[in-house]
Motif scaffolding. Sequence first.
Motif, short mmCIF file in Angstrom:
data_model
loop_
_atom_site.label_atom_id
_atom_site.label_comp_id
_atom_site.label_asym_id
_atom_site.label_seq_id
_atom_site.Cartn_x
_atom_site.Cartn_y
_atom_site.Cartn_z
N VAL A 82 -7.87 -2.16 -4.88
CA VAL A 82 -9.29 -2.42 -4.76
C VAL A 82 -9.75 -3.26 -5.94
CG1 VAL A 82 -11.59 -1.39 -4.58
CG2 VAL A 82 -9.62 -0.18 -3.64
N ILE A 83 -10.51 -4.30 -5.65
CA ILE A 83 -11.21 -5.04 -6.69
C ILE A 83 -12.61 -4.44 -6.70
CG2 ILE A 83 -12.07 -7.28 -7.47
CD1 ILE A 83 -9.72 -8.53 -5.87
N PRO A 84 -12.90 -3.60 -7.69
CA PRO A 84 -14.13 -2.80 -7.65
C PRO A 84 -15.40 -3.58 -8.01
CG PRO A 84 -12.96 -2.35 -9.67
CD PRO A 84 -12.09 -3.30 -8.87
N THR A 85 -16.48 -3.19 -7.34
CA THR A 85 -17.81 -3.67 -7.72
C THR A 85 -18.58 -2.55 -8.40
OG1 THR A 85 -18.66 -3.14 -5.52
CG2 THR A 85 -17.90 -5.40 -5.88
N ILE A 92 -16.47 1.02 0.95
CA ILE A 92 -17.36 1.98 0.31
C ILE A 92 -16.52 3.16 -0.19
CG2 ILE A 92 -19.30 3.56 0.66
CD1 ILE A 92 -20.24 1.61 2.88
N ALA A 93 -16.62 3.43 -1.48
CA ALA A 93 -15.84 4.49 -2.12
C ALA A 93 -16.00 5.82 -1.40
CB ALA A 93 -16.27 4.65 -3.58
N GLY A 94 -14.85 6.45 -1.09
CA GLY A 94 -14.86 7.76 -0.47
C GLY A 94 -15.14 7.76 1.02
N GLU A 95 -15.46 6.60 1.60
CA GLU A 95 -15.80 6.52 3.02
C GLU A 95 -14.89 5.59 3.83
OE1 GLU A 95 -19.94 5.77 3.75
OE2 GLU A 95 -20.56 7.11 2.13
N THR A 96 -14.67 4.39 3.34
CA THR A 96 -13.90 3.41 4.09
C THR A 96 -12.42 3.78 4.08
OG1 THR A 96 -15.47 1.68 3.45
CG2 THR A 96 -13.33 0.95 4.31
N VAL A 97 -11.84 3.96 5.27
CA VAL A 97 -10.40 4.25 5.37
C VAL A 97 -9.65 2.96 5.11
CG1 VAL A 97 -8.52 5.01 6.87
CG2 VAL A 97 -10.75 6.16 6.97
N VAL A 119 -11.00 3.88 -3.18
CA VAL A 119 -11.33 4.65 -4.39
C VAL A 119 -12.53 4.09 -5.15
CG1 VAL A 119 -8.99 5.54 -4.67
CG2 VAL A 119 -9.64 3.36 -5.76
N ALA A 120 -13.02 2.94 -4.72
CA ALA A 120 -14.18 2.33 -5.38
C ALA A 120 -14.87 1.42 -4.37
CB ALA A 120 -13.75 1.52 -6.60
N ASP A 121 -16.15 1.19 -4.59
CA ASP A 121 -16.83 0.16 -3.81
C ASP A 121 -16.17 -1.16 -4.17
OD1 ASP A 121 -18.62 2.11 -2.98
OD2 ASP A 121 -20.22 1.48 -4.33
N GLY A 122 -15.98 -2.03 -3.16
CA GLY A 122 -15.40 -3.33 -3.45
C GLY A 122 -14.44 -3.80 -2.38
N GLU A 123 -13.67 -4.82 -2.73
CA GLU A 123 -12.75 -5.46 -1.79
C GLU A 123 -11.40 -4.75 -1.79
OE1 GLU A 123 -10.81 -9.83 -0.73
OE2 GLU A 123 -12.10 -9.63 -2.50
N ILE A 124 -10.95 -4.38 -0.60
CA ILE A 124 -9.62 -3.77 -0.43
C ILE A 124 -8.64 -4.90 -0.17
CG2 ILE A 124 -8.22 -2.17 0.92
CD1 ILE A 124 -10.94 -0.81 1.72
N ILE A 125 -7.60 -4.98 -1.02
CA ILE A 125 -6.63 -6.07 -0.93
C ILE A 125 -5.22 -5.52 -0.75
CG2 ILE A 125 -8.08 -7.64 -2.31
CD1 ILE A 125 -6.11 -7.07 -4.68
N ARG A 126 -4.31 -6.45 -0.42
CA ARG A 126 -2.90 -6.09 -0.28
C ARG A 126 -2.30 -5.77 -1.66
NH1 ARG A 126 -4.14 -9.10 3.82
NH2 ARG A 126 -2.95 -9.01 5.76
N LEU A 127 -1.41 -4.83 -1.70
CA LEU A 127 -0.72 -4.48 -2.94
C LEU A 127 0.00 -5.71 -3.51
CD1 LEU A 127 -0.68 -1.80 -4.43
CD2 LEU A 127 1.45 -1.25 -3.27
#
Length: 173
Positions: free
Chosen positions: A51-54, A158-163, A24-32
Motif C-alpha cells: 500500500v502507498i498510504p495517504t 480504505i483501511a480495514g475495509e477494502t479487501v 492496512v492503510a488508506d491509499g493505493e494498493i499495488i503489486r508486491l
Amino acid sequence: MAQANNSNHVDDQQKWDRFQLVTVADGEIIRLEEVPDPVFSEKMVGEGFAVIPTSEYVVAPVSGVLYQVADTLHAYVIETDESVEVLVHIGINTISLQGKGFQSDLKKGMHVTKGDVLATFSRAYFEEKDIPLVIPVVVIKGMDDETTVKMDYTKDGIAGETVAMCVSREEQN
C-alpha cells in the motif's frame, strides 16, 4: 492469479479453505513486485500486496494474535486461528529509524481484530529521512501448492475495509 510461495506450508492439522486480507492503510494498493526492496518485490518472504498510504495509521489486515512486534515498531506479524502468519512492514529500511517516527502500544501476544490500529507513523519524518513510503503486507506462513490468490489493486483503498487479497484452496480430505 498469483502462485503461492512454495516454501510455506500449513500444518496438516490446520484446515481452512479461504481467508481475506484487507488493506492496512488508506491509499493505493499495488503489486508486491512494485516495492523498491527485492526481499518483498521478489517475494522472498511470501505472497502479498503493498500500500502507498495517504493516511498515517496502519491497521491489522486480519484478526489474530501478534506473533511478533518489532522493537523498532516498524513490523508486525499476526497469526490467525488457522496458523496463517501475516507480516505488515511499515516503510522500506525503516529499521534504521530505531523506532523514531512510529507510535504503538501493542505488544507480542496481544489479540487484534481486523481493522484495529497497529501503529501510526510520521509521513513528514519518513520524507525528511528519504524513506520510501510503502507498506508491504505478506503471508509468510500458511500457503502451499494448493493455494490460489486473487488480488484487488485499486487507487483508493480504505483501511480495514477494502479487501486487497483473497486466498483460497481446495478442501483436503
